[in-house]
Motif scaffolding. Structure first.
Motif, short mmCIF file in Angstrom:
data_model
loop_
_atom_site.label_atom_id
_atom_site.label_comp_id
_atom_site.label_asym_id
_atom_site.label_seq_id
_atom_site.Cartn_x
_atom_site.Cartn_y
_atom_site.Cartn_z
N PRO A 1 2.13 7.15 17.20
CA PRO A 1 2.23 6.38 16.29
C PRO A 1 0.83 6.20 15.63
N ASN A 2 0.72 6.37 14.11
CA ASN A 2 -0.56 6.31 13.31
C ASN A 2 -0.40 5.67 12.06
N GLY A 3 0.52 4.52 12.01
CA GLY A 3 1.00 3.85 10.86
C GLY A 3 -0.39 3.26 10.22
N GLU A 4 -0.32 2.72 8.84
CA GLU A 4 -1.13 1.97 8.45
C GLU A 4 -0.48 0.52 7.70
N VAL A 5 -1.36 -0.44 7.63
CA VAL A 5 -0.97 -1.71 6.83
C VAL A 5 -1.76 -1.72 5.57
N GLY A 6 -1.08 -2.05 4.49
CA GLY A 6 -2.09 -1.80 3.35
C GLY A 6 -1.83 -3.41 2.62
N VAL A 7 -3.04 -4.13 2.81
CA VAL A 7 -2.77 -5.66 2.19
C VAL A 7 -3.40 -5.68 0.90
N MET A 8 -2.49 -6.17 0.07
CA MET A 8 -2.71 -6.38 -1.24
C MET A 8 -3.47 -7.62 -1.57
N LEU B 1 3.14 -0.16 15.87
CA LEU B 1 3.10 1.42 15.37
C LEU B 1 2.10 1.64 14.37
N THR B 2 1.16 0.77 14.26
CA THR B 2 0.09 0.97 13.33
C THR B 2 -1.08 1.06 13.82
N ARG B 3 -2.11 1.84 13.40
CA ARG B 3 -3.46 2.15 13.71
C ARG B 3 -4.61 1.49 12.99
N ARG B 4 -4.28 1.49 11.63
CA ARG B 4 -5.21 1.11 10.37
C ARG B 4 -4.75 0.08 9.69
N VAL B 5 -5.71 -0.79 9.16
CA VAL B 5 -5.38 -2.01 8.28
C VAL B 5 -6.38 -1.76 6.89
#
Length: 410
Positions: free
Chosen positions: A237-244, A266-270
């Motif tokens: 997994p290489n998912g991303e969290v995009g914080v608004m 399942l995320t790797r970047r924020v």
């Protein structure tokens, strides 16, 4: 021949088409209900060639938090000129007319986000805030709570789900923080509709808009708005969290929210594009280098009524200074003013006294929200010190407890 006029309600579709073309967008297949509801035709200036709209500048009527106060301001938006009509002075004519209209409505200042930073200084705007971009590898970054009193976390709980479901709690937290955070803007029901809109084209390939709310019992203390982007590679997994946005009324709630955002399965970047320049995350991370920080410009401001703007904010230290403000575009907005103020009071009025400092309106706007140092601007040659020591005694007053934070693009 190109003429200029005030907008009407029926102009929205043509204005929208003009703006989408100017910003290289594609309006096809989209619903524009939330944007249409924000349109204020009486505050739009249109350039018209025959029956074709070839230019537009718009203004939103909102409040802006300044250090120690809240003021009505003109929020400048959707500035566009058709590619067929560039280099004819249309933008200059519309923006100048708009500034006069904002001043005539009794709004002491205008603010905007600049698509191109080199444009707006010519109209007296100064870069009044900055933003931090974060690109975090969460496998390397974590919250270091070793210096944090763990008892302050007792009783806090999180609830996550679709953002619209948490609208009441989000609004409550935001409205509690808005009066005390320079750069925050007023949000009525239309603006919350826009902020929480979740059409597929808003998502940029990510998932639906989510919210996580931090509570202590029935009291909401903080929230974050974010989207999740699913991705996989050969390693898994290489998912991303995009914080608004992430807003909290207590340090404990802020820490709890970011601990959640940095540990989504399942995320790797924020990532966060509109972080505050003084974002506390910098001081909670185990290694600030792992936050992938980058600096950019934020809100640009333009003062139109200097006495009203300077008396409408408060000052971190006592100040008594005479300022000569040079406004080449709108000379009647400039002049010589005596500012007296402190943490709980301020007055500013025209004076015949000799000035201590001379600066142009863009430089004054740059320090107005507390986001830039008067001393740094003086070092750049943008402030003339006419009375020895005036910069050193005045600069501390224009700072504030927190840096200004432009939390949203408008």
């Amino acid at each position: 021949m190109v003429t200029f006029r005030t907008g009407v309600e029926d102009d929205y579709d043509e204005v929208n088409q003009l703006v989408q073309r100017a910003f290289l967008g594609d309006p096809g297949g989209r619903e524009w209900d939330e944007e249409r509801a924000l349109f204020e035709p009486a505050r739009s200036v249109l350039a018209v060639d025959g029956d074709q709209v070839v230019g537009h500048v718009g203004t939103y009527t909102r409040e802006l938090t300044v250090p120690g106060g809240v003021l009505p301001a003109g929020f400048v938006t959707v500035v566009a000129v058709a590619g067929t009509h560039r280099r004819r002075g249309l933008a200059s004519a519309m923006l100048t007319r708009q500034l006069g209209d904002i001043r005539d409505r009794g709004e002491a200042l205008a603010v905007l986000w600049a698509s191109e930073g080199g444009i707006y200084g010519r109209y007296g705007y100064g870069m009044a805030s900055r933003r931090l971009k974060f690109d975090i590898d969460r496998r390397e970054a974590r919250i270091d709570g070793s210096r944090f009193d763990k008892s302050r976390l007792d009783g806090l709980r999180l609830q996550a789900g679709p953002a619209a479901r948490h609208r009441d709690e989000i609004t409550e937290v935001y409205e509690g923080e808005r009066p005390i955070r320079p750069g925050f803007a007023g949000r009525d029901a239309r603006w919350w509709d826009y902020r929480l809109a979740d059409q597929a084209w808003h998502r940029g390939g990510a998932g639906p808009l989510q919210a996580v709310v931090c509570r202590d019992g029935d009291t909401a203390l903080g929230y974050a708005l974010y989207r999740l982007r699913s991705s996989w590679d050969d390693s898994g997994p290489n998912g991303e969290v995009g914080v608004m946005e992430a807003v909290a009324s207590t340090p404990a709630a802020y820490l709890t929210l970011w601990d959640f955002l940095l540990n989504v399965d399942l995320t790797r970047r924020v990532g966060m594009w509109l972080g505050a320049v003084d974002e506390p995350l910098q001081y909670l991370a185990n290694d600030p280098r792992r936050l992938g920080m980058g600096l950019g410009d934020g809100l640009w401001a333009r003062l139109l009524d200097v006495p009203a703007a300077l008396s409408g904010r408060r000052y971190a230290a006592e100040v008594d200074v005479v300022l000569e403000v040079v406004d080449e575009l709108l000379p009647s907005s400039g002049g010589v003013f005596r500012l007296r103020g402190g943490p709980d009071h301020a007055t500013c009025e025209p004076t015949a006294a000799e000035p201590h400092l001379r600066l142009d309106t863009a430089t004054l706007a740059a320090v107005y929200l507390g986001g830039n140092s008067l001393g740094s601007l003086a070092a750049a040659g943008r402030v003339d010190e006419l009375h020895p020591g005036a910069v050193a005694t005045t600069a501390p007053a224009f700072t504030w407890t927190r840096a200004p934070h432009g939390l949203e693009i408008f």
